[in-house]
Scaffold this motif. Structure first.
Motif, mmCIF file in Angstrom:
data_model
loop_
_atom_site.group_PDB
_atom_site.id
_atom_site.type_symbol
_atom_site.label_atom_id
_atom_site.label_comp_id
_atom_site.label_asym_id
_atom_site.label_seq_id
_atom_site.Cartn_x
_atom_site.Cartn_y
_atom_site.Cartn_z
ATOM 1 N N TRP A 95 15.850 -8.455 6.020
ATOM 2 C CA TRP A 95 15.580 -9.360 4.904
ATOM 3 C C TRP A 95 14.588 -8.767 3.913
ATOM 4 O O TRP A 95 14.656 -9.040 2.715
ATOM 5 N N PHE A 96 13.680 -7.951 4.406
ATOM 6 C CA PHE A 96 12.739 -7.290 3.497
ATOM 7 C C PHE A 96 13.506 -6.498 2.444
ATOM 8 O O PHE A 96 13.283 -6.642 1.240
ATOM 9 N N LYS A 97 14.446 -5.706 2.901
ATOM 10 C CA LYS A 97 15.271 -4.899 1.996
ATOM 11 C C LYS A 97 16.198 -5.789 1.161
ATOM 12 O O LYS A 97 16.395 -5.571 -0.031
ATOM 13 N N ARG A 98 16.774 -6.790 1.792
ATOM 14 C CA ARG A 98 17.715 -7.686 1.117
ATOM 15 C C ARG A 98 17.065 -8.396 -0.077
ATOM 16 O O ARG A 98 17.675 -8.531 -1.130
ATOM 17 N N TYR A 99 15.832 -8.851 0.099
ATOM 18 C CA TYR A 99 15.141 -9.503 -1.018
ATOM 19 C C TYR A 99 15.015 -8.570 -2.218
ATOM 20 O O TYR A 99 15.204 -8.984 -3.354
ATOM 21 N N TYR A 100 14.688 -7.296 -1.971
ATOM 22 C CA TYR A 100 14.602 -6.353 -3.087
ATOM 23 C C TYR A 100 15.960 -6.171 -3.750
ATOM 24 O O TYR A 100 16.061 -6.128 -4.979
ATOM 25 N N SER A 101 17.020 -6.109 -2.957
ATOM 26 C CA SER A 101 18.361 -5.942 -3.535
ATOM 27 C C SER A 101 18.808 -7.196 -4.299
ATOM 28 O O SER A 101 19.682 -7.117 -5.161
ATOM 29 N N MET A 102 18.178 -8.334 -4.010
ATOM 30 C CA MET A 102 18.484 -9.571 -4.725
ATOM 31 C C MET A 102 17.730 -9.653 -6.060
ATOM 32 O O MET A 102 17.913 -10.609 -6.811
ATOM 33 N N GLY A 103 16.880 -8.670 -6.336
ATOM 34 C CA GLY A 103 16.177 -8.646 -7.611
ATOM 35 C C GLY A 103 14.691 -8.949 -7.545
ATOM 36 O O GLY A 103 14.011 -8.911 -8.575
ATOM 37 N N TYR A 104 14.185 -9.267 -6.372
ATOM 38 C CA TYR A 104 12.744 -9.492 -6.259
ATOM 39 C C TYR A 104 12.008 -8.165 -6.428
ATOM 40 O O TYR A 104 12.542 -7.103 -6.115
ATOM 41 N N ASN A 105 10.769 -8.239 -6.910
ATOM 42 C CA ASN A 105 9.924 -7.056 -6.977
ATOM 43 C C ASN A 105 8.655 -7.315 -6.175
ATOM 44 O O ASN A 105 8.494 -8.390 -5.597
ATOM 45 N N TYR A 106 7.753 -6.344 -6.164
ATOM 46 C CA TYR A 106 6.563 -6.467 -5.325
ATOM 47 C C TYR A 106 5.775 -7.742 -5.625
ATOM 48 O O TYR A 106 5.276 -8.386 -4.710
ATOM 49 N N SER A 107 5.686 -8.140 -6.873
ATOM 50 C CA SER A 107 4.840 -9.279 -7.232
ATOM 51 C C SER A 107 5.448 -10.644 -6.892
ATOM 52 O O SER A 107 4.724 -11.633 -6.800
ATOM 53 N N ASN A 108 6.784 -10.714 -6.685
ATOM 54 C CA ASN A 108 7.375 -12.024 -6.360
ATOM 55 C C ASN A 108 8.229 -12.005 -5.081
ATOM 56 O O ASN A 108 8.878 -12.995 -4.759
ATOM 57 N N HIS A 109 8.215 -10.892 -4.365
ATOM 58 C CA HIS A 109 8.971 -10.761 -3.111
ATOM 59 C C HIS A 109 8.424 -11.766 -2.092
ATOM 60 O O HIS A 109 7.212 -11.801 -1.833
ATOM 61 N N PRO A 110 9.279 -12.613 -1.517
ATOM 62 C CA PRO A 110 8.794 -13.636 -0.581
ATOM 63 C C PRO A 110 7.967 -13.078 0.587
ATOM 64 O O PRO A 110 6.975 -13.691 0.985
ATOM 65 N N TYR A 111 8.353 -11.932 1.107
ATOM 66 C CA TYR A 111 7.597 -11.351 2.225
ATOM 67 C C TYR A 111 6.250 -10.803 1.772
ATOM 68 O O TYR A 111 5.273 -10.837 2.519
ATOM 69 N N GLU A 112 6.173 -10.261 0.563
ATOM 70 C CA GLU A 112 4.886 -9.795 0.040
ATOM 71 C C GLU A 112 3.958 -10.976 -0.218
ATOM 72 O O GLU A 112 2.764 -10.915 0.077
ATOM 73 N N LEU A 113 4.504 -12.050 -0.745
ATOM 74 C CA LEU A 113 3.697 -13.248 -0.983
ATOM 75 C C LEU A 113 3.185 -13.824 0.332
ATOM 76 O O LEU A 113 2.034 -14.257 0.434
ATOM 77 N N GLU A 114 4.031 -13.817 1.341
ATOM 78 C CA GLU A 114 3.639 -14.303 2.665
ATOM 79 C C GLU A 114 2.527 -13.431 3.253
ATOM 80 O O GLU A 114 1.547 -13.939 3.810
ATOM 81 N N ALA A 115 2.673 -12.112 3.120
ATOM 82 C CA ALA A 115 1.669 -11.188 3.650
ATOM 83 C C ALA A 115 0.350 -11.322 2.885
ATOM 84 O O ALA A 115 -0.731 -11.289 3.482
ATOM 85 N N LYS A 116 0.437 -11.473 1.580
ATOM 86 C CA LYS A 116 -0.766 -11.663 0.762
ATOM 87 C C LYS A 116 -1.482 -12.958 1.165
ATOM 88 O O LYS A 116 -2.712 -12.992 1.282
ATOM 89 N N ASN A 117 -0.734 -14.000 1.406
ATOM 90 C CA ASN A 117 -1.298 -15.274 1.835
ATOM 91 C C ASN A 117 -1.995 -15.145 3.187
ATOM 92 O O ASN A 117 -2.992 -15.821 3.446
ATOM 93 N N GLU A 118 -1.482 -14.296 4.040
ATOM 94 C CA GLU A 118 -2.062 -14.094 5.378
ATOM 95 C C GLU A 118 -3.487 -13.559 5.291
ATOM 96 O O GLU A 118 -4.321 -13.826 6.172
ATOM 97 N N GLU A 119 -3.790 -12.833 4.233
ATOM 98 C CA GLU A 119 -5.104 -12.214 4.068
ATOM 99 C C GLU A 119 -6.242 -13.233 4.054
ATOM 100 O O GLU A 119 -7.372 -12.898 4.412
ATOM 101 N N LYS A 120 -5.949 -14.457 3.668
ATOM 102 C CA LYS A 120 -7.006 -15.475 3.597
ATOM 103 C C LYS A 120 -7.569 -15.808 4.980
ATOM 104 O O LYS A 120 -8.645 -16.383 5.096
#
Length: 127
Positions: A96-121
């Motif tokens: 799914w990480f790869k699939r999201y990028y192929s769907m047009g997401y980029n680093y700033s709006n990729h659901p997995y990146e957002l989830e990982a960024k949120n984890e930092e809190k």
């Protein structure tokens, strides 16, 4: 600037607790943690190699390794945030990480990146 030894000491203290709290990804061992000066030295194998855009941390799914780059890490809080961010990537589906990028997401709006960024809190729990 952080040193490799300082980063290693902090990782040795907090990483066992992160592994205990977050658990194993189905079908994988716990990721090991490697500490390098920067991504350019790590990838090239050339001591002193530098580049323009250094990473702070990375999760490599092929080697199941969290890579921390101490020249870009500011303090203990930052180390813990990097560990939590990359550990979240370890737990996520590589397909799914790869699939999201192929769907047009980029680093700033990729659901997995957002989830990982949120984890930092959650860094404060391991401080």
């Amino acid at each position: 600037m952080m040193t490799e030894e300082i980063v290693k000491n902090i990782v040795d203290k907090v990483y066992p607790n992160i592994k205990s709290d977050y658990g194993l990804h189905k079908g994988k061992d716990f990721p090991k943690v490697e500490i390098h000066k920067n991504i350019y030295e790590m990838l090239s194998g050339i001591e002193g190699m530098e580049g323009e855009d250094n990473a702070q941390a990375n999760y490599c799914k092929y080697s199941n390794t969290i890579e921390l780059f101490y020249s870009e890490i500011k303090d203990k809080k930052h180390i813990i945030q990097c560990l939590l961010h990359e550990y979240r990537h370890y737990l996520q589906s590589a397909t799914w990480f790869k699939r999201y990028y192929s769907m047009g997401y980029n680093y700033s709006n990729h659901p997995y990146e957002l989830e990982a960024k949120n984890e930092e809190k959650n860094w404060i729990k391991y401080n």
